[in-house]
Motif scaffolding. Structure first.
Motif, mmCIF file in Angstrom:
data_model
loop_
_atom_site.group_PDB
_atom_site.id
_atom_site.type_symbol
_atom_site.label_atom_id
_atom_site.label_comp_id
_atom_site.label_asym_id
_atom_site.label_seq_id
_atom_site.Cartn_x
_atom_site.Cartn_y
_atom_site.Cartn_z
ATOM 1 N N ALA A 111 -4.438 -12.153 16.108
ATOM 2 C CA ALA A 111 -3.360 -11.482 16.846
ATOM 3 C C ALA A 111 -3.498 -9.961 16.741
ATOM 4 C CB ALA A 111 -2.000 -11.939 16.307
ATOM 5 N N GLU A 165 -5.028 -16.548 12.236
ATOM 6 C CA GLU A 165 -4.146 -16.229 13.369
ATOM 7 C C GLU A 165 -3.630 -14.794 13.261
ATOM 8 O OE1 GLU A 165 -3.419 -17.324 16.235
ATOM 9 O OE2 GLU A 165 -1.686 -16.074 16.702
ATOM 10 N N LYS A 185 -6.338 -8.449 19.209
ATOM 11 C CA LYS A 185 -6.304 -8.703 20.652
ATOM 12 C C LYS A 185 -6.399 -7.404 21.440
ATOM 13 C CE LYS A 185 -3.102 -12.583 20.816
ATOM 14 N NZ LYS A 185 -1.809 -13.035 21.348
ATOM 15 N N GLN A 230 -5.200 -13.063 25.622
ATOM 16 C CA GLN A 230 -4.674 -14.189 24.862
ATOM 17 C C GLN A 230 -5.318 -14.287 23.476
ATOM 18 O OE1 GLN A 230 -2.327 -16.655 25.547
ATOM 19 N NE2 GLN A 230 -2.780 -17.450 23.504
ATOM 20 N N TYR A 231 -6.609 -13.916 23.411
ATOM 21 C CA TYR A 231 -7.362 -14.161 22.182
ATOM 22 C C TYR A 231 -7.873 -12.876 21.541
ATOM 23 C CZ TYR A 231 -7.205 -18.961 23.842
ATOM 24 O OH TYR A 231 -6.757 -20.181 24.271
ATOM 25 N N SER A 291 -3.922 -17.454 19.037
ATOM 26 C CA SER A 291 -4.683 -16.248 19.387
ATOM 27 C C SER A 291 -6.164 -16.346 19.036
ATOM 28 C CB SER A 291 -4.106 -15.029 18.664
ATOM 29 O OG SER A 291 -2.715 -14.912 18.902
#
Lengths: 304, 304
Positions: B191, B187, B194, B199-200, B224
């Motif tokens: 994050a 994660e 991105k 969002q991902y 994410s």
């Protein structure tokens, strides 16, 4: 055919050294005479020539080589053909080949990897593979089965030589680290794959020279497992750091050096004596020096 | 070029399904018309033909394919050439390619793997790789860097679909499992990679459909990260098991099926309707059925 562990012990005794020559071709570090064509085909041809000439230079000195698949894979299918040639050439020269590719997958996919690489019947024909254990115990089973079927071997990653190896491997559960748990599992697989009367089984462990204390601990936890010890030389490990890898007879440990032997011509004292024009002699001299250093400061001295 | 996560979201929306077609060629399971020559060269030719015709059959239906490298590697360098052709053919057809090879190594070796496979500039030219994290956090960094440099992606093994995945991944330290720790690291990488307004990120996770509770937990831990969910179909996972992989828009999860789609011709109801002679139609029909099942029972229905 004798089991992998028996063949390995015989070959290490015969050559009188646990030195393992890693082959890590990097185009921009090759001798200038091999850097003439930077196309993928040109690089692959250079990798093949470099690998085979390096094998010629060290074949009389050591028992085992360890080509690193990643560098050949970088060149696509042409690089893979150079890798296959490297493996077969080394075996023709009487060397054992540990293919360093850290494969690992589930069930029938792991079986495909095992059948791809292990033994004379496989397309790649390696004697031994490195294997990554994140997927769990059952992901190792197909490799172990193939070792038994083809008298080949695997080295399972237990405690790796990189600075960040601890983020997962050093985590401790009820006072026992992940690497130690993994070692206990490797020991059970090693013990179960011993040939009659043998000290070592078909399953070994990768334990980095950069963590001498853990190496000592893990030698005790895995009395039936050969240890493949990377991290000697460029990564900082020396003869004293790896001394714990061996049993009283100087067996049980393979000490890998890749860059320090591959590109010896670019560093002193080999640079002045040989230079790039005689890079093969530089690699042979550096290998001899490593053999002598290990013999002087470890039980490997008893092999000769 | 847009980031991998953006390209993936766009492609999944365009095709209206998160169905991921795995390509797992196994010679003895191919349609009999492709089993005519069992030499390595013959098998490699059959793998290439099978892979490309399967791609033709499903290219209009799905956004992404996932060739499993192990099966191609089993055939040696000739198999690797068939794999390279499969990747390039799929990309010519406008599909995204996740190469399932679970690579992982230290430092500069991991960098070689990343440069080998990721992005248009690489020899293999895949959009995305699967990566194994046993070597620790620093072993992932070169892959993440290459993702950023080439707008490509990786899926890190977090909780795999095999029965034995728990032996390592479910170990719990201070009440937190290994897979959850790994997920938290994924994660953080997701994050950090991105693109603005997305969002991902470029780093996703492999989470098996065979563990629906963990899938639900891990979707929350990794808001994410795209999730690559294997284990649907032959391994036992169904649409309800994978429902937790998606966000409210039906994005964020890719549901893989390999054998069930590759060899649909050998199983009812496709066997009676199409049989081996029309195996491509059988694969297309099975893919349509999977798309419909996911649309009916998950938020993937909102994609269309």
């Amino acid at each position: 055919m004798a089991s992998f562990a028996e063949r390995l012990a015989t070959a290490v005794r015969q050559k009188g050294t646990p030195t393992l020559v890693g082959i890590d071709p990097r185009f921009e570090q090759l001798p200038p005479s091999l850097q003439t064509d930077s196309s993928l085909a040109g690089q692959a041809a250079a990798f093949e020539k470099f690998s085979c000439e390096l094998i010629d230079a060290i074949a009389d000195l050591v028992a085992v080589i360890k080509p690193q698949a990643a560098f050949y894979e970088q060149l696509g299918p042409l690089g893979m053909a150079a890798l296959a040639k490297t493996v077969s050439y080394a075996r023709e020269k009487g060397l054992l080949v540990i293919l360093d590719c850290k494969r690992g997958d589930i069930g029938s996919t792991a079986e495909a990897y095992a059948k791809a690489y292990l033994g004379d019947v496989s397309a790649w024909g390696a004697d031994c593979l490195t294997v990554s254990p994140y997927l769990g115990d059952d992901s190792l089973t197909p490799f172990v089965d193939q070792c038994t079927a083809t008298d080949s071997g695997i080295f399972v990653l237990v405690k790796t030589s990189n600075p960040g190896s601890g983020t997962l491997q050093d985590l401790s559960i009820d006072g026992k680290t992940i690497y130690r748990r993994m070692a206990e599992h490797v020991e059970s697989l090693a013990a179960a794959t011993k040939a009659p009367g043998q000290q070592y089984g078909a399953v070994g462990a990768v334990v980095g020279a950069t963590y001498p204390e853990q190496l000592s601990e893990l030698r005790e936890v895995m009395p039936s497992a050969w240890l493949l010890v990377p991290g000697f030389g460029s990564q900082g490990g020396g003869p004293k750091d790896v001394a714990a890898a061996f049993d009283a007879d100087g067996l049980g440990g393979l000490i890998n050096n890749s860059r320090g032997l591959n590109f010896a011509f670019a560093k002193e004292p080999y640079k002045s004596t040989y230079g790039a024009a005689r890079w093969q002699d530089a690699s042979a001299a550096a290998t001899r020096d490593m053999i002598a250093a290990l013999a002087a400061e470890t039980t490997a001295g008893r092999l000769a």
